[in-house]
Motif scaffolding. Structure first.
Motif, short mmCIF file in Angstrom:
data_model
loop_
_atom_site.label_atom_id
_atom_site.label_comp_id
_atom_site.label_asym_id
_atom_site.label_seq_id
_atom_site.Cartn_x
_atom_site.Cartn_y
_atom_site.Cartn_z
N ASP A 295 52.37 62.49 9.41
CA ASP A 295 51.77 63.74 9.89
C ASP A 295 50.26 63.74 9.64
OD1 ASP A 295 52.08 66.57 10.86
OD2 ASP A 295 51.33 66.99 8.85
N LYS A 296 49.86 63.29 8.45
CA LYS A 296 48.43 63.25 8.11
C LYS A 296 47.69 62.30 9.04
CE LYS A 296 45.29 62.05 4.32
NZ LYS A 296 45.20 61.54 2.91
N ALA A 297 48.28 61.12 9.28
CA ALA A 297 47.62 60.15 10.16
C ALA A 297 47.48 60.69 11.57
CB ALA A 297 48.42 58.85 10.16
N ALA A 298 48.54 61.30 12.08
CA ALA A 298 48.50 61.83 13.45
C ALA A 298 47.45 62.92 13.58
CB ALA A 298 49.88 62.34 13.84
N LYS A 299 47.34 63.79 12.60
CA LYS A 299 46.35 64.86 12.63
C LYS A 299 44.93 64.29 12.57
CE LYS A 299 49.25 68.55 10.74
NZ LYS A 299 49.58 69.37 9.54
N ARG A 300 44.77 63.18 11.85
CA ARG A 300 43.44 62.56 11.78
C ARG A 300 43.08 61.86 13.08
NH1 ARG A 300 41.73 57.78 11.31
NH2 ARG A 300 43.79 56.94 10.87
N GLY A 301 44.09 61.46 13.86
CA GLY A 301 43.80 60.84 15.14
C GLY A 301 44.50 59.52 15.40
N THR A 302 45.35 59.06 14.49
CA THR A 302 46.09 57.83 14.72
C THR A 302 47.02 57.99 15.92
OG1 THR A 302 46.08 57.29 12.36
CG2 THR A 302 47.72 56.17 13.73
N THR A 303 47.00 57.03 16.80
CA THR A 303 47.93 56.99 17.94
C THR A 303 49.15 56.17 17.54
OG1 THR A 303 46.15 57.18 19.56
CG2 THR A 303 48.25 56.24 20.32
N PHE A 304 50.31 56.78 17.62
CA PHE A 304 51.57 56.09 17.32
C PHE A 304 52.26 55.73 18.63
CE2 PHE A 304 50.78 58.36 13.40
CZ PHE A 304 51.28 57.54 12.41
N ILE A 305 52.67 54.48 18.74
CA ILE A 305 53.41 54.02 19.91
C ILE A 305 54.66 53.31 19.40
CG2 ILE A 305 53.39 52.59 21.99
CD1 ILE A 305 50.29 52.79 21.90
N SER A 306 55.81 53.78 19.84
CA SER A 306 57.08 53.21 19.42
C SER A 306 57.73 52.49 20.59
CB SER A 306 58.02 54.30 18.90
OG SER A 306 59.31 53.79 18.64
#
Length: 765
Positions: A207-218
């Motif tokens: 959650d912290k990474a996504a809020k900072r701007g990390t793009t997650f691709i599964s």
């Protein structure tokens, strides 16, 4: 037994427990930000009807003596005293070891029975066999990571440094631009870890990474493999085709001059050979986006745009356990590392390669400065071993040659198998074949808490206490809390802990001192704790003495933030910190593997067609992934696990179009089948699964309608009735249990009742 809350720990979380008026109340550890619901499985487990109360002997074995027997799994049991059990077991072990040698004894167990570091069933059975008969035939590697644990040492030098000491979630949350995960980051997997897990932090860091701007691709056939907190993209891929996709991404990077040639030249060997393969230099086949699209089901345009999204970014590449639990499972593990290297990411903060990130609660965590020691297992005088997933092959084909990691070996001739704390009828494949394999033994001895399928195939069953009924110390190298595991309840019936059983047997075999070293279980805990305490003192770490620790119930240990150090050190100073590979570098091409000359795992990563592909007979893929409601098959009868079944059966998921075309509706009972057998499962319909794919998690206790059937029907929904029992390749011989092909139909008859939790017929004398 007690009304005072006691501290305890499990593989899925630490907790306090209190037993009052026969009601067990479990409260998660107060410091856990995201406790696992699996803890609820304890609430009804202590006195469940499926518990084993007294030693048992199979009627056919008692009446006819040791030897191969087709009645295993379909026979009555006779309750006996502990005195009779000790006499039968010690006598049979002596007979086999004297007549055939310790190389005819297989020491089973899989190590997950308890989070306690002393009452670790695998260590106990191995120590017992080493100290009493001089050794045993062992297994190597695991069902979870059999392919990765062999390929990674060849190409990067050390699996643990890439997995357990890989880039941390904390670092990812602070630095990573793109996290591309092949196989996803399912939180159901990271809620468990061997030795215990006091803080479930993955959800928070994602959650912290996504809020900072990390793009997650599964990249996965299942949308649910990526947590909602990631706010990421699901790229649906045909099962088992990730290697083709990664090859195409590498082709795009190379064609557009996006590959980091400086990094590849300085820190890697073999990039030129892989580029030649990508470009079809030998066979004329370009491994480009269009080629991969036809294999994996992702459009060529999306493959090309994905490569562009990775270029110039801080990228973390992760490859899940799931990808290598399939035919040629070594290839995506190898290629994930190559993709990271081609992007120049290994060793950068928040960048690089993470094998199995998210697959266990251990991974992505920091390491303790000092860890609790393990129980010494002694010296094994037997050199024979098998890759763990080749169990049936060994029992069915004694003396036959097999390839493993460049060696040609022979399967030993096993007469007696001893299993403690494990259930191969959960994690092995093709269960009808496994049953035939166990039927070849002279004797199968099993320690068990409850009547699992493995216990039902045993000749002698010794009732073991469960974790709540004994004291231990729970801790893991990546968990900063150490817990006193204080007993909550008295042993069920006549159950005893494994150490007590082995100590008595060792006494009868004249080897008590060698096994116990004169210590009780409590004295072993004090001894091991003192060893840890001395290591702490050497590093100026203050910890309480054992008595204080036991009274407090827990302590916190300092940790090191050295995740990713292997590749970071390489990047910073390759001359001083070469990798433990032949070249000292990342091996995109391995001369060692090439010299093995095994066609199913050549010297550089390639695309190899699997045999398990949909056809007219079996038009659908089946994904047999890990369950969300239990660890493996443990406590399948527990409150939480049972609450998530339907009509007592495990639930399968399929896409709405696949259900509609077959007339299957939500809540139906479906029959899933192939040439190996069939299972019944309840139906859930979901758009979170790729069309053409069925998901049926493992963990349902094997419940055959006819135990002796050549092609059994499991009433409960165990997918390993259907999975293929072959090795990943000649290199690793790992497990291929993740993917198979099947047909599915609505079950039109009256579905038979599930009987998995009904004890077998027991006769009392």
């Amino acid at each position: 037994m007690t009304v005072k809350p006691t501290t305890h720990s499990s593989h899925w979380g630490a907790f306090t427990a209190v037993l009052h008026d026969d009601k067990l109340v479990v409260t998660p550890f107060a410091g856990d930000p995201d406790p696992s619901p699996i803890l609820k499985n304890f609430e009804n487990a202590l006195d469940h009807k499926v518990r084993i109360a007294t030693p048992m002997v199979r009627r056919g074995w008692l009446e006819n003596g040791p030897g191969p027997d087709d009645r295993r799994g379909d026979d009555e049991y006779i309750a006996i005293s502990w005195e009779e059990a000790y006499a039968l077991v010690s006598g049979e072990l002596s007979r086999v070891a004297t007549t055939h040698g310790p190389e005819s004894v297989f020491g089973g167990s899989y190590g997950w029975s308890s989070a306690g570091r002393f009452h670790h069933a695998q260590s106990q059975v191995h120590r017992f066999l080493n100290t009493t008969i001089g050794g045993y035939v062992r297994s190597v590697n695991s069902y979870s990571s059999g392919a990765a644990s062999v390929i990674l040492p060849h190409i990067v030098g050390d699996m643990n440094e890439i997995a357990r000491r890989g880039v941390s979630w904390e670092e990812i949350s602070e630095h990573t631009d793109v996290l591309l995960s092949f196989g996803g980051l399912a939180l159901k997997n990271s809620q468990v870890a061997s030795g215990g897990l006091s803080e479930h932090t993955e959800r928070g860091f994602i959650d912290k990474a996504a809020k900072r701007g990390t793009t997650f691709i599964s990249v996965s056939p299942l949308e649910s493999d990526l947590p909602d907190e990631a706010r990421g993209e699901w790229l649906a891929i045909k099962p088992g085709t990730d290697a083709a996709l990664i090859l195409a991404l590498l082709h795009v990077l190379n064609a557009n001059q996006w590959s980091d040639e400086d990094f590849l030249a300085r820190y890697c060997v073999g990039w030129d050979k892989l580029v030649a393969y990508l470009c079809g230099a030998e066979d004329g086949q370009m491994r480009d986006a269009q080629w991969a699209s036809e294999i994996c089901g992702i459009s060529a345009a999306r493959i090309e745009s994905l490569a562009a999204e990775l270029y110039g970014k801080r990228v973390m590449i992760s490859v899940a356990h799931a990808l290598q639990r399939a035919e040629h499972g070594e290839q995506p593990v190898w290629l994930g590392l190559v993709l990271s290297a081609a992007l120049g990411q290994p060793g950068l903060p928040g960048g690089g390669y993470g094998y199995a990130l998210g697959a266990l609660g251990h991974y992505g965590k920091h390491h303790n400065q000092v860890s609790f020691p393990a129980l010494p297992q002694g010296k094994n005088g037997v050199k024979d071993f098998i890759p763990v997933a080749r169990l049936s092959d060994m029992l069915l084909n004694p003396g036959e040659e097999f390839r493993y990691n460049g060696q040609t070996l022979r399967y030993p001739h096993i007469k007696l198998a001893w299993w403690a704390g494990g259930n191969p009828f959960h994690h092995h494949q093709d269960l009808a074949r496994l049953r035939r394999a166990f039927n070849q033994l002279d004797t199968l001895i099993v320690h068990e808490v409850a009547w699992t399928a493995t216990a039902r195939h045993a000749d002698i069953v010794l009732p073991a206490t469960m974790t709540l009924e004994r004291e231990d110390v729970g801790g893991a190298p990546t968990d900063r809390h150490l817990f006193a595991m204080q007993p909550v309840a008295k042993p069920f019936g006549e159950a005893k802990d494994d150490y007590s059983i082995f100590a008595e047997l060792a006494k009868r075999l004249g080897r008590e001192e060698a096994f116990t070293e004169g210590r009780t279980a409590r004295e072993w805990l004090q001894h091991l704790y003192q060893q840890m305490q001395e290591k702490c003192e050497q590093q100026n770490i203050s910890v309480p003495n054992f008595e204080q620790f036991w009274e407090i119930g827990q302590l916190q240990l300092p940790q090191l933030k050295d995740g990713g150090r292997l590749l970071r050190n390489l990047r910073n100073d390759p001359d001083r910190y070469p990798l433990p590979t032949p070249s000292g570098k990342i091996e995109i091409f391995s001369q060692t593997i090439a010299d093995f000359n095994d066609a199913d795992c050549p010297g550089h990563p390639v695309w190899l067609e699997p045999t398990q592909k949909p056809d007219s007979q079996n038009p659908l893929y089946l994904i047999a992934n890990q369950p969300a409601t239990k660890l493996h098959s443990q406590l399948d009868y527990g409150k939480h696990s049972v609450s998530q079944k339907l009509d007592g059966r495990e639930i399968c998921r399929l896409h709405p179009q696949d259900a509609l075309s077959r007339g299957i509706k939500v809540g139906d009972t479906a029959i899933i089948s192939n040439s190996r057998g069939a299972v019944l499962a309840s139906v859930e319909i979901s758009k979170q699964i790729m069309q053409g794919v069925i998901q049926l998690p493992t963990g349902a206790w094997y419940d055959p309608q006819d135990a002796r059937a050549a092609h059994p029907l499991c009433r409960h929904g165990n997918p390993n009735v259907l999975t293929l029992d072959v090795g990943t390749s000649s290199l690793a011989q790992g497990c291929c249990g993740q993917i198979t092909t099947v047909n599915i139909a609505r079950f039109e008859d009256v579905a038979p009742a599930v009987r998995a939790f009904e004890p077998p017929v027991v006769l009392y004398r």
